[in-house]
Design an enzyme around this catalytic site. Structure first.
Site, PDB file in Angstrom:
ATOM      1  N   CYS A 196       1.061   6.510 -33.496  1.00 41.95           N
ATOM      2  CA  CYS A 196      -0.345   5.798 -33.213  1.00 41.95           C
ATOM      3  C   CYS A 196      -0.150   4.195 -33.074  1.00 41.95           C
ATOM      4  CB  CYS A 196      -1.067   6.331 -34.382  1.00 41.95           C
ATOM      5  SG  CYS A 196      -0.889   5.475 -35.938  1.00 41.95           S
ATOM      6  N   ASP A 277      -8.268   4.471 -27.897  1.00 43.53           N
ATOM      7  CA  ASP A 277      -7.437   4.819 -28.531  1.00 43.53           C
ATOM      8  C   ASP A 277      -6.471   5.925 -27.671  1.00 43.53           C
ATOM      9  OD1 ASP A 277      -5.890   6.238 -30.480  1.00 43.53           O
ATOM     10  OD2 ASP A 277      -7.247   7.098 -31.678  1.00 43.53           O
TER      11      ASP A 277
END
Length: 608
Positions: A196, A277
């Site tokens: 991430c 994201d």
């Protein structure tokens, strides 16, 4: 009849415009301008000169800037700064790692434009795609999809199973430049591997390069709510083993990118920071992307706004219900936790190497009137429901305490603290377990355990029970997240009720010591001296230092250490640097070995 004007030459004045628009690093052979700001060019005509009384020139320019930030220090941090910090670790022990964004390094702008040209929307209809690139909403959504490679010829392949032999361990990356250049050099093939913070940091580089103010954000105890009910149900058996029921999970932390822009498609109060994201989790409109989702809308529970607001709202607000699957086949609720998700939301502070807590931008204070109104708007009714009155069984309480200074390589103790609120003696069955853990919540092998079938608790007292966690037991199982989860299971024998407490422990890596030798002047060689002490009880083999820094190095530099580093010894190496630009720069360092990886360090250098 007046002779037509014919342009002979155009002087785009790269130097002057580049300086005024702060694009000097990008304008050696072309004009790169920032929207909404004046610029100057000179035209030379062939055959005759310009007559103001009869000749007219028309320029079609964009005068509005939908990504404008008023504060100069914000523009410096979120557009111009080529280095930064990303936060990892655990809520009780937040660790910062350095990152080289390098958005103005040679070739990066061309790579970012090629990335846009590789997106499926451009391939289907290049004219329509290009006509929409004046919108940061559109551009950021494309970047969110293209930083991962799940649907297209995007950049990063995500992997979370600790098997990285055919690529790069995500923890080993220290900057975006090497990743972007690998993607370009390979013919736009996926770069292995990302997790991430890598996805978020690469997206931040691309967005800053394209002039969109951006930053990397870390959300601790981040929920992945796959069925959109704002509740994450987690199941454990009586022995502490995870029982898989769905894809729902709580990540120890999760990183995304925020970008600053206006939202003409939404209400004015939705302007400002937007969540982007690029980590592939759920599909949005058929592609693995997320956002832009207005942070203000998330805070106020406006989950019907574009894009992906319900998913982001759950990441910071979901409830966690922990269930225990008993050996007789029944399931018992251990607890419901309404406040642990979305903690310590962090980003780098403006102008300094410190953490800024931005939780208040996403959430109102717990139990405030504004919070309740936000939950009503988001239809988060379970958070607004009446709490059950505490039962007598809640007079038994457990919590976990830890030793200070838990460093990788050390043995240390954790303690189960059991409080008996009854006025009578109680008897319990106790299980304390420690297991290694990945940052996304996946548990690894057991590294310590204590089971006591009959623990006597004196009336109105507290009992402290230690568990020793030794390096010999966790060294072969600890992954590069450096995380250990401690669980305490307590069964009250009189009532047969279960109680559960959990705590995540982050083990600190050793410090990389950095010295800069020489006079820090532009185009004058410097030497970086790097050293790290082996804190383990075993030798380190295959040691290597990797450094990079925008304006300090041309790409990555690697120094390998041929000899093993014995326990307690210090390994030292030197690397040459050549500063190309004046100002503040950050040298980013990664140290790797066979038994200790992803040790990070940095040093700020001011070049005159």
């Amino acid at each position: 009849m007046t002779k037509a004007l014919v342009i002979d030459k155009i002087n785009q004045d790269y130097e002057k415009n580049g300086k005024n628009h702060r694009t000097s690093a990008l304008t050696q052979d072309r004009l790169v301008l920032r929207r909404g700001q004046s610029f100057s060019i000179s035209l030379t005509f062939h055959g005759r000169g310009f007559e103001a009384s009869t000749d007219k020139l028309f320029f079609l320019v964009e005068t509005e800037d939908s990504v404008y930030m008023e504060e100069e220090e914000f523009r410096q941090e979120y557009v111009m700064n080529q280095h930064g910090l990303i936060f990892q670790g655990a809520p009780a022990c937040i660790e910062k790692i350095p990152w080289n964004f390098g958005q103005f390094e040679d070739g990066i702008l061309d790579i970012c434009i090629e990335l846009m040209d590789m997106n499926p929307k451009f391939i289907r209809d290049c004219g329509r795609d290009c006509s929409r690139r004046n919108s940061p909403i559109y551009v950021s959504r494309v970047i969110s999809a293209m930083v991962n490679c799940n649907d297209d010829k995007g950049i990063l392949f995500g992997r979370w199973d600790n098997n990285y032999k055919d690529g790069i361990n995500p923890m080993s990356w220290i900057g975006s430049v090497d990743i972007l250049k690998k993607w370009k050099k390979s013919g736009c093939c996926q770069v292995k591997y990302g997790q991430c913070w890598v996805f978020a940091a690469v997206a931040c580089t691309v967005l800053r390069c394209l002039g969109i103010p951006s930053r990397v954000v870390t959300n601790y105890n981040s929920a992945h709510d796959s069925n959109a009910n704002l509740v994450v149900d987690l199941y454990t058996d009586e022995k502490g083993m995870t029982v898989k029921h769905s894809n729902e999970s709580i990540w120890n932390y999760h990183c995304w990118t925020e970008s600053w822009m206006t939202r003409p498609d939404l209400k004015p109060e939705c302007n400002g920071w937007q969540v982007i994201d690029p980590t592939p989790q759920e599909k949005s409109e058929g592609a693995f992307c997320c956002g832009p989702a207005s942070v203000n809308a998330i805070k106020n529970g406006d989950v019907n706004t574009k894009y992906d607001a319900p998913f982001v709202f759950a990441e910071v607000n979901a409830d966690v219900v922990k269930w225990i699957k008993k050996s007789n086949g029944t399931t018992e609720k251990a607890y419901t936790e309404t406040t642990i998700v979305g903690m310590m939301i962090s980003t780098k502070a403006v102008g300094k190497d410190e953490r800024e807590d931005i939780t208040h931008l996403y959430k109102y204070p717990e139990n405030s009137k504004e919070e309740r109104e936000s939950f009503k708007r988001a239809n988060h009714m379970n958070k607004l429901g009446c709490r059950d009155d505490p039962s007598s069984d809640e007079k038994l309480k457990i919590k976990i305490k830890v030793s200070p200074d838990m460093n990788k390589g050390n043995d240390f103790d954790v303690f189960a603290m059991i409080k008996n609120g009854f006025s009578e003696e109680q008897t319990c069955h106790l299980l304390i377990m420690a297991r290694t853990m990945s940052y996304n919540g996946i548990l690894g092998p057991e590294c310590a355990k204590k089971e006591m079938h009959s623990v006597t608790l004196e009336p109105l007292s507290e009992k402290k029970i230690p568990l020793r966690i030794s390096y010999a037991n966790y060294r072969d199982h600890l992954n590069d997240s450096n995380l250990i989860k401690v669980q305490v299971f307590l069964q009250h024998l009189q009532s047969q009720f279960f109680f559960l407490s959990e705590r995540d422990i982050y083990l600190l890596n050793p410090e990389i010591k950095i010295r800069i030798l020489g006079e820090p002047k532009q185009f004058r060689k410097l030497v970086a001296e790097l050293s790290v002490k082996n804190p383990l009880h075993v030798p380190l083999h295959d040691c290597a230092f990797t450094v990079e820094g925008a304006g300090l190095t041309q790409g990555q530099k690697i120094a390998r250490v041929p000899e093993p580093v014995e326990p307690g010894n210090t390994v030292t190496t030197r690397m040459d640097l050549m500063p190309r630009w004046p100002g503040l720069h950050k040298l980013v360092v990664n140290f790797e070995s066979d038994k200790m990886k992803a040790v990070k360090g940095y040093w700020n250098v001011i070049i005159g």
